[in-house]
Each structure stands twice: as C-alpha cells, then as structure tokens.
Design a protein around this motif. Sequence first.
Motif, PDB file in Angstrom:
ATOM      1  N   ARG A 196      45.946  26.256  18.394  1.00  0.00           N
ATOM      2  CA  ARG A 196      45.468  28.280  19.078  1.00  0.00           C
ATOM      3  C   ARG A 196      44.646  28.643  20.238  1.00  0.00           C
ATOM      4  NH1 ARG A 196      42.362  27.453  13.155  1.00  0.00           N
ATOM      5  NH2 ARG A 196      44.922  27.495  11.433  1.00  0.00           N
ATOM      6  N   ALA A 197      45.050  29.110  20.827  1.00  0.00           N
ATOM      7  CA  ALA A 197      43.975  29.148  22.541  1.00  0.00           C
ATOM      8  C   ALA A 197      42.904  29.956  22.261  1.00  0.00           C
ATOM      9  CB  ALA A 197      44.901  30.305  22.849  1.00  0.00           C
ATOM     10  N   ASP A 198      42.758  30.749  21.385  1.00  0.00           N
ATOM     11  CA  ASP A 198      41.211  31.011  21.409  1.00  0.00           C
ATOM     12  C   ASP A 198      39.802  30.032  20.455  1.00  0.00           C
ATOM     13  OD1 ASP A 198      42.380  30.420  18.534  1.00  0.00           O
ATOM     14  OD2 ASP A 198      40.743  32.751  17.775  1.00  0.00           O
ATOM     15  N   GLU A 199      40.657  29.022  19.966  1.00  0.00           N
ATOM     16  CA  GLU A 199      39.897  27.880  19.404  1.00  0.00           C
ATOM     17  C   GLU A 199      39.335  26.486  20.905  1.00  0.00           C
ATOM     18  OE1 GLU A 199      40.696  25.781  16.074  1.00  0.00           O
ATOM     19  OE2 GLU A 199      40.630  28.242  14.921  1.00  0.00           O
ATOM     20  N   ASN A 240      43.111  22.216  17.118  1.00  0.00           N
ATOM     21  CA  ASN A 240      44.055  22.036  17.729  1.00  0.00           C
ATOM     22  C   ASN A 240      44.080  20.662  18.197  1.00  0.00           C
ATOM     23  OD1 ASN A 240      45.220  24.463  18.490  1.00  0.00           O
ATOM     24  ND2 ASN A 240      43.265  25.184  19.832  1.00  0.00           N
ATOM     25  N   HIS A 259      38.044  24.517  24.128  1.00  0.00           N
ATOM     26  CA  HIS A 259      37.080  25.114  24.758  1.00  0.00           C
ATOM     27  C   HIS A 259      37.498  25.491  26.424  1.00  0.00           C
ATOM     28  CE1 HIS A 259      34.314  24.407  22.017  1.00  0.00           C
ATOM     29  NE2 HIS A 259      35.062  23.876  21.135  1.00  0.00           N
ATOM     30  N   HIS A 260      38.214  26.439  27.600  1.00  0.00           N
ATOM     31  CA  HIS A 260      38.150  26.228  28.640  1.00  0.00           C
ATOM     32  C   HIS A 260      36.931  26.921  29.253  1.00  0.00           C
ATOM     33  CE1 HIS A 260      42.438  27.971  27.062  1.00  0.00           C
ATOM     34  NE2 HIS A 260      42.112  28.916  26.365  1.00  0.00           N
TER      35      HIS A 260
END
Length: 417
Positions: A189-192, A9, A194-195
């Motif tokens: 890639r949203a799943d990668e 990302n 660190h929200h």
Amino acid sequence: MFRSLRNHNFRLYATGQVVSNTGTWMQRVAQDWLVLDLAHGSGTALGITTGLQFLPMLLFGLWGGIIADRYPKRRVLMLTQLSMGVLALVLGLLAITGSAQVWHVYLLAFGLGVATVVDNPSRQAFVVEMVGRRDLPNAIALNSAAFNGARLLGPAVAGVLIALIGTGPVFLVNAASFGAVLFVLYAMRADELHHSAPVKRAKGQLREGLRYVRGRRDLMLVLVLVGFLATFGMNFTTTVALVAKEVFHTDASAFGLASSMLAVGALSGALLAARRVARPRLRLLVAMGLVFGTLEVVTGLMPTYWSFLALLVPTGIAMMTITTAANATVQIGVAPEMRGRVMALYMLVFLGTNPLGAPTIGWLAEHFGARAALVLGGLISAVAAAVVGMLALWQARDESGAVRPALARLRRASRAT
C-alpha cells in the motif's frame, strides 16, 4: 517482540524475504559446492568466488547509496531483484547442461555483486519507510530473524538436494524465489509508506556523505569495528565449507548442517535483539565483539565434527547481536536525507571488505589449514573489539574533560552575579 509486524507493508515484505532468502542461501551452498567440485577442492578458488561477489561493493558501493537517496526505493528494489533472479537462472542452466566452468561462476558472482551494490542500501533504507522511526530497531531485528530463519532452512534443503539431484536445480529454485519479493513489493500500500524526500541531483553528494560520517566519531567507531569483524571474522561461507570438507571430511549434506547450526545461533540472536526496545549502545558492540572473537577461536579448535557444530550456535548468536545492533545504531543516528549514503558506506564496510578478507582467509586455509584460518579470524576480531573499546573510553574522557572546565566557568559566573 513482533510489534513492527502490525504494519501491513512490513508483513508482506518479511514474508517475501523469507521465501527469497531461503533460495539465496540454497544458492550460496550450491555455489560453494560447485566451485569446490570444479576447482578440485581449492580454498583459493572458493575465496576468489566470494571475493568477486563482494568486489563491486568495494568498488562502487558508495554510488549505490546515492541512487537510494535519489530514487523511489521500492522501484529500485524491483529492478535489482529481477536482475538477481536472471543471474541465478543463467547459472542454473549452465550447471544443469554440464557447461559450467569456474570462470562462469566467477563472472556471475561478480554480476550478482553489481546488483547488490544498488539493492543493499535501498533495502536497508526502505525498512524505515515501511515502519517509521519508532519501530525501526524492532523491524531490523525481525528482518534479520527472517534472513537467518531462511539461512537455517536454505542450507539444509540445499545439502539434501545437491546430494540427490546436483547443484543445477538449486540455482533454478533460487531464481524462482525472487518472484515472491517482486510480488510483495508490487502489492504494498503506497499510501502507508513513510516516504523520505528524494535528494535532488547535485555535485559533491558522495563527498558530502563522507564528510558527514567523518564528522561523527560515534559512527566511525562502529564502522571500524564492523569492518574488522566482517573482513576477518565473518568469512564463514569460506571457513565452514573448508573445515567441513577438509578437516572432518564430510559431504554436502553435512556442510549444509554446519551452515544451519550457525544460522540457528544467528536466528536466536536476532530474536533476542527484537526484544530490546532501547537504542543499542557502543559498549554492547564492544562486549559482543570480544565474545564473538573468543567463540570463533574456540570453534576453530574443536576436535570433533559434533563439537564444532555445537560451538557454531553461540558464535552465531554473538555475530547476529553485533550486526543487528550496529545496523540499528547507524540507521537511527543519521539524518533521513543522508540515510542512503550512510547505509551504503556501512554496507561497503560490512560486505565490501570481503574481496580482501575472503581470498586472504582462503589462502591461509589452503597453506596452513582451515583451523588456522578460523582461529586467526577470531583473534583479529577480539583484538579489534578491544581497541575500539579503548578508543571509545578515550573519546568519553576527552568529552568529559571538555565539559568540566565549561561547567566550572559557569559556576564561577553564577557566583559572581
């Protein structure tokens, strides 16, 4: 040096930033040149334009941090980048059709500043969500390198294009460049990521952020130093343009070259910062503040255009060392739920002070000469760094004085037992 680029990302993000920032720097040169042309070389008009662009940061900057803490940062950035692209398109069409007036530039510069109010804290806080805390200093430095690589290329290209075809097409190129950022934000890639947990809406969140910073003397010292340097020492958009045009009587391409030389130094400073692994310390900021102020004074006294260009390089290195280290110091040292609001305050100090500094420097240049404005900015920067250094030593002595009696009591208690 490039370890944060292992992140998919962040690689996408850095690529998009190079394209978009190149267009942004092209627009800055074109905007300055358009204002000087429309206002017949007025330094005050140039300073007002710069000031209006950063005035929203001064007025509304802290609320941008609340938005960054409350909402998904990637979605916020897509909206702000789209808005900036539309504003560049409007300015380009006005310039191409010959309809542009100074007040048009003022208005659109203010609109760009409004979008920046939300964009800046979200973008700054989004870096840690891409790379995580461990690689944050490296990512900040490489982000600065990408920014200044674009700063190196953009003004040079803009200077050539302005000389060949005028300012209008440069604004249109910048409008198109925002598409690159929108694409990479969409392709991440949203799943990668660190929200960080979004902060729920509640009363007093702005005051809560201010109290948090006020209780951190280390952060306060960084903000004071950055505030003085940004207000008086880093007005190169105004001072370099005026020195190039009024002192050395150069054209648009030579002005672009001067901006690029400053960017060479800034890019070098960012890459040097990327090599450091340890968290930067306040003493580095103080030392480089003194170096930066001294170099700016010497740059303003250079007798020839080419010696002026040469001194812009080390000045840019010192400037970027300070800004990169200050950014990393603030981001690493704050709680995640406060990062958006603290970075909004940091950007308020870093950019929002321009409405005060830019018109002042422009007025000084118009009445006392561009050299005087540059030299005075350097002197104020050096004095500010010296004062912050003395305050830091005073703080360290106070903390040491508070610790020693406690240690003595502990030793006496241990002997008694």
